[in-house]
Design a protein around this motif. Structure first.
Motif, PDB file in Angstrom:
ATOM      1  N   LYS A  30     -17.024  36.911 101.114  1.00  0.00           N
ATOM      2  CA  LYS A  30     -16.328  35.896 101.912  1.00  0.00           C
ATOM      3  C   LYS A  30     -15.758  36.511 103.185  1.00  0.00           C
ATOM      4  N   PHE A  68     -26.498  26.884 103.463  1.00  0.00           N
ATOM      5  CA  PHE A  68     -25.480  26.335 104.355  1.00  0.00           C
ATOM      6  C   PHE A  68     -25.688  24.833 104.482  1.00  0.00           C
ATOM      7  N   VAL A  95     -18.608  36.980 105.645  1.00  0.00           N
ATOM      8  CA  VAL A  95     -19.037  35.722 106.258  1.00  0.00           C
ATOM      9  C   VAL A  95     -18.075  35.317 107.365  1.00  0.00           C
ATOM     10  N   VAL A 114     -16.506  28.287 102.657  1.00  0.00           N
ATOM     11  CA  VAL A 114     -17.258  29.115 101.726  1.00  0.00           C
ATOM     12  C   VAL A 114     -16.838  28.733 100.314  1.00  0.00           C
ATOM     13  N   LEU A 124     -22.143  28.051 101.688  1.00  0.00           N
ATOM     14  CA  LEU A 124     -21.387  27.652 102.873  1.00  0.00           C
ATOM     15  C   LEU A 124     -21.589  26.159 103.101  1.00  0.00           C
TER      16      LEU A 124
END
Length: 295
Positions: free
Chosen positions: A240, A37, A243, A231, A89
């Motif tokens: 996806k 991330f 998430v 994403v 991410l």
């Protein structure tokens, strides 16, 4: 202007582990259970990191994947990292997202809402000293203006758009390296004016580092929708979806420390966003003729 460099901060590996590793084709965790991330350094990384650690740890619990936080060097480094498959991410500034969507297949998932669940926004601004002879944006002709960094929506593109819209061409632009640095240039009298967005203003006033009574705002932009968490688009659709669902299920307490940097008051949850949310930024990039290298 900063050059694109490798990730500035060492990767933080959170302690909550994923279970048995599965492939993203089944909606599991990529990279042997790791989700990377990335966050751009729109504020001092040392201040951002603790706030984003709270969000990342909460996402680890919800998602069941080990979320690794990376504070990257700048907008361009973040786009490059996602394009090269180094990030799953990433949170981008609104203008950074425009190019990330085009060059790195970034897809917006969520952004930051207030306590009523309404998507939040912020504004770009140009400020001068209170005793400055500059009364309006047109008076900046022949003056110096501190901007944040190349590619920033509120710290670069929107102030330049404001100058262009008002027919002001002969301004000395000084890229200070970040929003705090641009503000500091004005405070220290190094420039005639500086960009200060509403988020940086709120943060600096709260920290006692900016005395608003000593300065004046001479220009303000239209509202800009807050940063999207995105994403990478080439990941499996089921991953996806997982998430996005995990992000939307985070509690306000999980995101409010980050929201404080984005002037989210009162704090609220994350809410769903899509490409249409950021149409104004796509239009801005087209109007100014911005290209990837401009970020």
């Amino acid at each position: 202007m900063k050059t694109v460099r490798a990730v500035l901060a060492a990767t933080l590996v959170l302690t909550t582990a994923c279970g048995t590793t599965t492939s993203t084709s089944s909606g599991g965790c990529p990279n042997n259970g790791h989700v990377r991330f990335g966050v751009e350094p729109y504020e001092d990384p040392a201040r951002l990191k603790p706030a984003y650690e709270v969000l990342a740890k909460a996402l680890t619990r919800k998602l069941g994947c080990e979320v690794e936080l990376q504070i990257v060097d700048d907008y361009a480094a973040e786009v490059l990292a996602m394009r090269n498959g180094k990030l799953e991410l990433a949170e981008f500034g609104p203008l950074g997202y425009v190019f990330a969507s085009q060059k790195a297949k970034a897809e917006p998932l969520v952004s930051f809402a207030d306590g009523t669940g309404k998507l939040t926004s912020y504004t770009a601004g140009i400020w001068v000293a209170k005793d400055s002879p500059v009364q309006k944006i047109e008076d900046l002709r022949g003056k110096s203006l501190a901007l944040s960094s190349v590619g920033s929506a509120s710290g670069d593109a929107l102030p330049r758009y404001g100058l262009k819209k008002h027919g002001v061409a002969d301004v000395k632009l000084d890229y200070a390296g970040g929003h705090p640095e641009a503000m500091l240039a004005l405070i220290n009298g190094k420039v005639d004016a500086a960009e200060i967005n509403s988020q940086q203003l709120a943060t600096a006033k709260s920290a006692g580092t900016f005395d608003e009574a000593k300065f004046r705002q001479i220009w303000k932009s239209e509202p800009i929708p807050n940063d999207p968490i995105t994403v990478r688009g080439d990941l499996d659709a089921s991953f996806k979806d997982r998430v996005r669902k995990a992000l939307l299920e985070l509690e306000t307490a999980d995101v409010e420390k980050v929201g404080a940097f984005l002037d989210v008051t009162p704090p609220g949850p994350l809410v769903r966003v899509d490409n249409d949310t950021y149409k104004v930024l796509f239009d801005l990039a087209t109007t100014l003729g911005l290209k990837e290298e401009d970020v």
